[in-house]
Design an enzyme around this catalytic site. Sequence first.
Site, PDB file in Angstrom:
ATOM      1  N   ASP A  46      40.550  52.009  20.766  1.00  0.00           N
ATOM      2  CA  ASP A  46      41.598  51.084  21.211  1.00  0.00           C
ATOM      3  C   ASP A  46      41.707  49.949  20.200  1.00  0.00           C
ATOM      4  O   ASP A  46      40.742  49.635  19.499  1.00  0.00           O
ATOM      5  CB  ASP A  46      41.280  50.524  22.603  1.00  0.00           C
ATOM      6  CG  ASP A  46      42.545  50.157  23.384  1.00  0.00           C
ATOM      7  OD1 ASP A  46      42.828  50.832  24.397  1.00  0.00           O
ATOM      8  OD2 ASP A  46      43.247  49.216  22.972  1.00  0.00           O
ATOM      9  N   ASP A  67      43.539  50.779  15.027  1.00  0.00           N
ATOM     10  CA  ASP A  67      44.987  50.652  15.154  1.00  0.00           C
ATOM     11  C   ASP A  67      45.543  52.036  14.821  1.00  0.00           C
ATOM     12  O   ASP A  67      45.427  52.494  13.675  1.00  0.00           O
ATOM     13  CB  ASP A  67      45.511  49.596  14.176  1.00  0.00           C
ATOM     14  CG  ASP A  67      47.028  49.468  14.236  1.00  0.00           C
ATOM     15  OD1 ASP A  67      47.694  50.324  14.873  1.00  0.00           O
ATOM     16  OD2 ASP A  67      47.560  48.511  13.642  1.00  0.00           O
ATOM     17  N   VAL A  68      46.109  52.696  15.800  1.00  0.00           N
ATOM     18  CA  VAL A  68      46.527  54.097  15.607  1.00  0.00           C
ATOM     19  C   VAL A  68      47.670  54.269  14.608  1.00  0.00           C
ATOM     20  O   VAL A  68      48.018  55.389  14.260  1.00  0.00           O
ATOM     21  CB  VAL A  68      46.905  54.787  16.944  1.00  0.00           C
ATOM     22  CG1 VAL A  68      45.688  55.046  17.790  1.00  0.00           C
ATOM     23  CG2 VAL A  68      47.966  53.998  17.704  1.00  0.00           C
ATOM     24  N   ASN A  94      46.884  59.234  23.056  1.00  0.00           N
ATOM     25  CA  ASN A  94      47.507  58.664  24.245  1.00  0.00           C
ATOM     26  C   ASN A  94      48.019  57.240  24.075  1.00  0.00           C
ATOM     27  O   ASN A  94      48.878  56.799  24.833  1.00  0.00           O
ATOM     28  CB  ASN A  94      46.454  58.742  25.374  1.00  0.00           C
ATOM     29  CG  ASN A  94      46.785  57.860  26.540  1.00  0.00           C
ATOM     30  OD1 ASN A  94      47.673  58.195  27.325  1.00  0.00           O
ATOM     31  ND2 ASN A  94      46.088  56.729  26.663  1.00  0.00           N
ATOM     32  N   TYR A 162      61.517  54.261  22.649  1.00  0.00           N
ATOM     33  CA  TYR A 162      60.455  54.884  23.447  1.00  0.00           C
ATOM     34  C   TYR A 162      60.825  56.336  23.784  1.00  0.00           C
ATOM     35  O   TYR A 162      60.042  57.265  23.564  1.00  0.00           O
ATOM     36  CB  TYR A 162      60.231  54.074  24.736  1.00  0.00           C
ATOM     37  CG  TYR A 162      59.124  54.602  25.619  1.00  0.00           C
ATOM     38  CD1 TYR A 162      57.820  54.158  25.461  1.00  0.00           C
ATOM     39  CD2 TYR A 162      59.384  55.545  26.611  1.00  0.00           C
ATOM     40  CE1 TYR A 162      56.793  54.636  26.278  1.00  0.00           C
ATOM     41  CE2 TYR A 162      58.372  56.028  27.422  1.00  0.00           C
ATOM     42  CZ  TYR A 162      57.076  55.573  27.256  1.00  0.00           C
ATOM     43  OH  TYR A 162      56.071  56.061  28.065  1.00  0.00           O
ATOM     44  N   LYS A 166      59.020  59.813  22.430  1.00  0.00           N
ATOM     45  CA  LYS A 166      58.368  60.786  23.317  1.00  0.00           C
ATOM     46  C   LYS A 166      58.972  62.185  23.125  1.00  0.00           C
ATOM     47  O   LYS A 166      58.275  63.190  23.229  1.00  0.00           O
ATOM     48  CB  LYS A 166      58.462  60.334  24.772  1.00  0.00           C
ATOM     49  CG  LYS A 166      57.701  59.031  25.058  1.00  0.00           C
ATOM     50  CD  LYS A 166      56.233  59.130  24.666  1.00  0.00           C
ATOM     51  CE  LYS A 166      55.423  57.928  25.086  1.00  0.00           C
ATOM     52  NZ  LYS A 166      54.005  58.020  24.716  1.00  0.00           N
ATOM     53  N   THR A 197      50.559  51.511  37.210  1.00  0.00           N
ATOM     54  CA  THR A 197      49.697  50.696  36.339  1.00  0.00           C
ATOM     55  C   THR A 197      49.973  49.218  36.607  1.00  0.00           C
ATOM     56  O   THR A 197      51.003  48.879  37.198  1.00  0.00           O
ATOM     57  CB  THR A 197      49.987  51.015  34.853  1.00  0.00           C
ATOM     58  OG1 THR A 197      51.395  50.847  34.638  1.00  0.00           O
ATOM     59  CG2 THR A 197      49.584  52.414  34.486  1.00  0.00           C
TER      60      THR A 197
HETATM   61  N1  LIG Z   1      52.417  54.145  32.692  1.00  0.00           N
HETATM   62  C1  LIG Z   1      53.412  55.016  32.822  1.00  0.00           C
HETATM   63  O1  LIG Z   1      54.189  54.964  33.800  1.00  0.00           O
HETATM   64  C2  LIG Z   1      53.581  56.107  31.779  1.00  0.00           C
HETATM   65  C3  LIG Z   1      54.438  57.187  32.059  1.00  0.00           C
HETATM   66  C4  LIG Z   1      54.601  58.191  31.090  1.00  0.00           C
HETATM   67  C5  LIG Z   1      53.926  58.102  29.887  1.00  0.00           C
HETATM   68  N2  LIG Z   1      53.100  57.037  29.644  1.00  0.00           N
HETATM   69  C6  LIG Z   1      52.410  56.998  28.361  1.00  0.00           C
HETATM   70  O2  LIG Z   1      51.010  57.059  28.608  1.00  0.00           O
HETATM   71  C7  LIG Z   1      50.305  56.391  27.568  1.00  0.00           C
HETATM   72  C8  LIG Z   1      49.368  55.376  28.165  1.00  0.00           C
HETATM   73  O3  LIG Z   1      50.122  54.489  28.971  1.00  0.00           O
HETATM   74  P1  LIG Z   1      49.455  53.420  29.959  1.00  0.00           P
HETATM   75  O4  LIG Z   1      50.452  53.147  31.017  1.00  0.00           O
HETATM   76  O5  LIG Z   1      48.080  53.858  30.315  1.00  0.00           O
HETATM   77  O6  LIG Z   1      49.441  52.138  28.979  1.00  0.00           O
HETATM   78  P2  LIG Z   1      48.471  50.864  28.910  1.00  0.00           P
HETATM   79  O7  LIG Z   1      49.294  49.790  28.312  1.00  0.00           O
HETATM   80  O8  LIG Z   1      47.806  50.615  30.232  1.00  0.00           O
HETATM   81  O9  LIG Z   1      47.347  51.341  27.858  1.00  0.00           O
HETATM   82  C9  LIG Z   1      47.666  51.598  26.522  1.00  0.00           C
HETATM   83  C10 LIG Z   1      46.454  51.303  25.657  1.00  0.00           C
HETATM   84  O10 LIG Z   1      46.813  51.584  24.295  1.00  0.00           O
HETATM   85  C11 LIG Z   1      46.297  50.559  23.482  1.00  0.00           C
HETATM   86  N3  LIG Z   1      47.098  50.435  22.265  1.00  0.00           N
HETATM   87  C12 LIG Z   1      48.339  49.925  22.129  1.00  0.00           C
HETATM   88  N4  LIG Z   1      48.708  49.911  20.844  1.00  0.00           N
HETATM   89  C13 LIG Z   1      47.677  50.436  20.133  1.00  0.00           C
HETATM   90  C14 LIG Z   1      47.439  50.671  18.756  1.00  0.00           C
HETATM   91  N5  LIG Z   1      48.355  50.363  17.818  1.00  0.00           N
HETATM   92  N6  LIG Z   1      46.268  51.215  18.384  1.00  0.00           N
HETATM   93  C15 LIG Z   1      45.331  51.526  19.309  1.00  0.00           C
HETATM   94  N7  LIG Z   1      45.478  51.317  20.619  1.00  0.00           N
HETATM   95  C16 LIG Z   1      46.642  50.769  21.027  1.00  0.00           C
HETATM   96  C17 LIG Z   1      46.358  49.301  24.334  1.00  0.00           C
HETATM   97  O11 LIG Z   1      45.474  48.302  23.855  1.00  0.00           O
HETATM   98  C18 LIG Z   1      45.997  49.832  25.713  1.00  0.00           C
HETATM   99  O12 LIG Z   1      44.614  49.765  25.960  1.00  0.00           O
HETATM  100  C19 LIG Z   1      51.376  55.796  26.644  1.00  0.00           C
HETATM  101  O13 LIG Z   1      51.600  56.666  25.565  1.00  0.00           O
HETATM  102  C20 LIG Z   1      52.592  55.737  27.543  1.00  0.00           C
HETATM  103  O14 LIG Z   1      53.793  55.755  26.821  1.00  0.00           O
HETATM  104  C21 LIG Z   1      52.908  56.041  30.562  1.00  0.00           C
END
Ligand SMILES: NC(=O)c1ccc[n+]([C@@H]2O[C@H](COP(=O)([O-])OP(=O)(O)OC[C@H]3O[C@@H](n4cnc5c(N)ncnc54)[C@H](O)[C@@H]3O)[C@@H](O)[C@H]2O)c1
Length: 263
Positions: A46, A67-68, A94, A162, A166, A197
Amino acid sequence: MTTSDTEIVCRRLVGRTAVITGAGSGIGLATARRLASEGANVVCADIDENAGKAAAEEVGGLFVKVDVTSPEEVEALFKTAFDTYGSVDIAFNNAGISPPDDDSILTTGLEAWKRVQDVNLTSVYLCCKAALPYMQRQGRGSIINTASFVAIMGAATSQISYTASKGGVLAMSRELGVQFAREGIRVNALCPGPVNTPLLQELFAKDPERAARRLVHIPLGRFAEPTEIAAAVAFLASDDSSFINATDFLVDGGISGAYVTPL
Ligand SMILES: NC(=O)c1ccc[n+]([C@@H]2O[C@H](COP(=O)([O-])OP(=O)(O)OC[C@H]3O[C@@H](n4cnc5c(N)ncnc54)[C@H](O)[C@@H]3O)[C@@H](O)[C@H]2O)c1
């Protein structure tokens, strides 16, 4: 009943090493817990040092600050996983963002567009590129890339970059799944529906009408819990899904199948 109510007794991932990006929060954190409970060595990556460290500590795993969007840091992440545990069996790519300045195409600037593409799509390219050589050498691996249901459905509440990112994750995962299938590597796109969330809770607590506008489309009548998404990831990571490859694996409560939902 959700998976959070059930005692998890599966131990399908003993001896496997899983790299999870975005492991500090939400879906990534729930998945770190689930994969660890199934016996995997979990590498929690992370950009948020505090959250990532806490996740790794909780699941008895390893934290790597990444940083991804950085090719060097992503390379180093998978090397560290391999050097520490001796294999890279599961990559859950993810990490992702959905910032407020990514909105309608008419108001979204190029900087916001590029930032979201970098974090959500280029990162998945980098992670797959770094993970695949380890999996090729092992003749085994499961890659799960987080896309979203918006990769297959349109929304009038647009987040244009976004959604496009995706769609890219989905198409890239399909192609990789086809290319590497005969080397024992499966690649799937995970397509969650909206997940309960903290961000979503805050947004909808302030604006119940906004929540209602979305909930009406979900046959199950609620958002997913992160544990329900984590359960799907554990399945895709395990040999129980050995014939599931190159798919858009929807975990959306039936949104994409619905026309008229129950009252
Ligand atoms: N929450 C939803 O409703 C939902 C629905 C469909 C898809 N998603 C996808 O699921 C994934 C996770 O979502 P979530 O809701 O758990 O998000 P979240 O914001 O709770 O967690 C995302 C994590 O990624 C980390 N992150 C962000 N930028 C980063 C970077 N450059 N390098 C490394 N780490 C980084 C953040 O610090 C955080 O810990 C995402 O790809 C999101 O698009 C989420």
